[in-house]
Design a protein around this motif. Structure first.
Motif, mmCIF file in Angstrom:
data_model
loop_
_atom_site.group_PDB
_atom_site.id
_atom_site.type_symbol
_atom_site.label_atom_id
_atom_site.label_comp_id
_atom_site.label_asym_id
_atom_site.label_seq_id
_atom_site.Cartn_x
_atom_site.Cartn_y
_atom_site.Cartn_z
ATOM 1 N N GLY A 46 -12.328 -8.647 -92.122
ATOM 2 C CA GLY A 46 -12.244 -9.710 -91.414
ATOM 3 C C GLY A 46 -12.042 -8.883 -89.667
ATOM 4 O O GLY A 46 -11.599 -9.494 -88.685
ATOM 5 N N LEU A 47 -12.977 -7.884 -90.302
ATOM 6 C CA LEU A 47 -12.797 -6.671 -89.543
ATOM 7 C C LEU A 47 -13.808 -7.279 -88.415
ATOM 8 O O LEU A 47 -14.650 -7.732 -88.306
ATOM 9 C CB LEU A 47 -13.797 -5.404 -89.559
ATOM 10 C CG LEU A 47 -13.751 -3.959 -89.041
ATOM 11 C CD1 LEU A 47 -12.935 -3.013 -88.677
ATOM 12 C CD2 LEU A 47 -14.918 -3.476 -89.428
ATOM 13 N N ASN A 48 -12.917 -6.652 -87.349
ATOM 14 C CA ASN A 48 -13.776 -7.505 -85.489
ATOM 15 C C ASN A 48 -13.274 -6.576 -84.436
ATOM 16 O O ASN A 48 -13.490 -5.381 -85.440
ATOM 17 C CB ASN A 48 -13.420 -8.721 -85.607
ATOM 18 C CG ASN A 48 -11.109 -8.922 -85.259
ATOM 19 O OD1 ASN A 48 -11.278 -7.808 -84.476
ATOM 20 N ND2 ASN A 48 -10.522 -9.325 -85.294
ATOM 21 N N GLY A 49 -13.649 -7.203 -83.631
ATOM 22 C CA GLY A 49 -14.100 -5.768 -82.281
ATOM 23 C C GLY A 49 -13.028 -5.502 -81.761
ATOM 24 O O GLY A 49 -12.559 -4.638 -81.936
ATOM 25 N N GLU A 50 -11.998 -6.272 -81.665
ATOM 26 C CA GLU A 50 -10.362 -5.680 -81.544
ATOM 27 C C GLU A 50 -10.310 -4.882 -82.224
ATOM 28 O O GLU A 50 -9.033 -3.881 -81.610
ATOM 29 C CB GLU A 50 -9.432 -6.338 -81.916
ATOM 30 C CG GLU A 50 -9.121 -8.048 -80.912
ATOM 31 C CD GLU A 50 -8.557 -9.658 -80.864
ATOM 32 O OE1 GLU A 50 -7.634 -8.810 -81.746
ATOM 33 O OE2 GLU A 50 -8.542 -10.099 -80.360
ATOM 34 N N HIS A 51 -10.588 -4.608 -84.229
ATOM 35 C CA HIS A 51 -9.680 -4.205 -84.509
ATOM 36 C C HIS A 51 -10.977 -2.088 -84.640
ATOM 37 O O HIS A 51 -10.841 -0.968 -84.548
ATOM 38 C CB HIS A 51 -10.142 -3.898 -86.009
ATOM 39 C CG HIS A 51 -9.469 -5.049 -86.260
ATOM 40 N ND1 HIS A 51 -10.049 -5.973 -87.215
ATOM 41 C CD2 HIS A 51 -8.144 -5.331 -86.063
ATOM 42 C CE1 HIS A 51 -9.044 -7.397 -87.392
ATOM 43 N NE2 HIS A 51 -7.967 -6.830 -87.166
ATOM 44 N N ARG A 110 -23.513 -7.205 -87.228
ATOM 45 C CA ARG A 110 -23.728 -8.155 -85.908
ATOM 46 C C ARG A 110 -25.457 -7.640 -85.971
ATOM 47 O O ARG A 110 -25.764 -6.764 -85.469
ATOM 48 C CB ARG A 110 -22.803 -8.290 -84.548
ATOM 49 C CG ARG A 110 -22.104 -8.754 -85.125
ATOM 50 C CD ARG A 110 -20.812 -9.242 -83.777
ATOM 51 N NE ARG A 110 -19.245 -9.346 -84.443
ATOM 52 C CZ ARG A 110 -18.635 -9.080 -83.234
ATOM 53 N NH1 ARG A 110 -19.369 -8.443 -81.724
ATOM 54 N NH2 ARG A 110 -17.507 -9.297 -83.811
ATOM 55 N N VAL A 131 -16.163 -6.387 -93.147
ATOM 56 C CA VAL A 131 -16.498 -7.035 -91.541
ATOM 57 C C VAL A 131 -16.014 -8.844 -92.951
ATOM 58 O O VAL A 131 -15.429 -9.779 -92.736
ATOM 59 C CB VAL A 131 -17.795 -6.920 -91.324
ATOM 60 C CG1 VAL A 131 -17.710 -8.200 -90.797
ATOM 61 C CG2 VAL A 131 -17.786 -6.258 -90.193
ATOM 62 N N GLU A 132 -16.779 -8.875 -94.297
ATOM 63 C CA GLU A 132 -17.131 -9.459 -95.170
ATOM 64 C C GLU A 132 -15.383 -10.159 -95.485
ATOM 65 O O GLU A 132 -15.349 -11.164 -95.366
ATOM 66 C CB GLU A 132 -18.020 -9.870 -96.200
ATOM 67 C CG GLU A 132 -19.129 -9.531 -95.575
ATOM 68 C CD GLU A 132 -20.274 -9.544 -96.230
ATOM 69 O OE1 GLU A 132 -20.547 -8.899 -97.435
ATOM 70 O OE2 GLU A 132 -21.689 -9.724 -95.673
ATOM 71 N N LEU A 185 -19.739 -3.583 -86.849
ATOM 72 C CA LEU A 185 -19.021 -5.103 -87.207
ATOM 73 C C LEU A 185 -20.100 -5.695 -87.502
ATOM 74 O O LEU A 185 -20.532 -7.416 -87.650
ATOM 75 C CB LEU A 185 -18.876 -6.064 -85.925
ATOM 76 C CG LEU A 185 -17.798 -5.506 -85.163
ATOM 77 C CD1 LEU A 185 -17.123 -6.102 -83.676
ATOM 78 C CD2 LEU A 185 -16.492 -5.038 -85.584
ATOM 79 N N LYS A 208 -21.205 -0.147 -82.358
ATOM 80 C CA LYS A 208 -20.095 -1.591 -82.359
ATOM 81 C C LYS A 208 -20.805 -2.584 -83.413
ATOM 82 O O LYS A 208 -20.387 -2.973 -84.111
ATOM 83 C CB LYS A 208 -19.540 -1.812 -81.027
ATOM 84 C CG LYS A 208 -18.916 -2.610 -80.882
ATOM 85 C CD LYS A 208 -17.976 -3.402 -79.518
ATOM 86 C CE LYS A 208 -16.695 -3.957 -79.734
ATOM 87 N NZ LYS A 208 -15.981 -3.893 -78.607
#
Length: 124
Positions: free
Chosen positions: A78-83, A124, A74-75, A122, A118
């Motif tokens: 840029g791992l995100n929800g789309e991935h 969060r 993530v840091e 991510l 999830k």
């Protein structure tokens, strides 16, 4: 009561599914770069152990937490929800190719895409 792990076919089925799954992931332009510097034999082993636990085949998992093991992705990458969604999509595709029933695929999807998982992946 039979576990999802048993319904999927146990150890052999999880091993085959994980190997096939990573074949798809490593060919997916959206996410393959996350695995460029990863020891895939070790990664497959971690994933097999995690899925065995997540699907009820083991009561313990000794690996890192989802949050811990994905934090750097993530840091730094840029791992995100789309991935995340692409990974789940590849898992579903794998199970379909293996002839797993739609009912079991829905159960797997519910585990894989659970909000808490999830959010942990991510960070969060």
């Amino acid at each position: 009561m039979t576990t999802l792990y048993e319904n999927l076919g146990g150890k052999d089925a999880v091993n085959i599914a994980v190997d096939k799954f990573y074949g798809h992931v490593l060919n997916d332009e959206r996410i393959k770069h996350f695995f460029d510097d990863i020891d895939m034999e070790k990664q497959r082993g971690h994933q097999k152990a995690f899925l065995t636990y997540a699907f009820g085949g083991s009561s313990t998992y000794d690996g890192k937490t989802m949050r811990e093991s994905h934090k750097h992705l993530v840091e730094d990458m840029g791992l995100n929800g789309e991935h995340f969604d692409a990974v789940v999509e590849n898992l579903v595709k794998t199970l379909q190719e293996l002839g797993i029933s739609d009912e079991l695929i829905q159960e797997v999807g519910a585990v894989a895409a659970a909000r808490e998982h999830k959010m942990d992946v991510l960070n969060r």
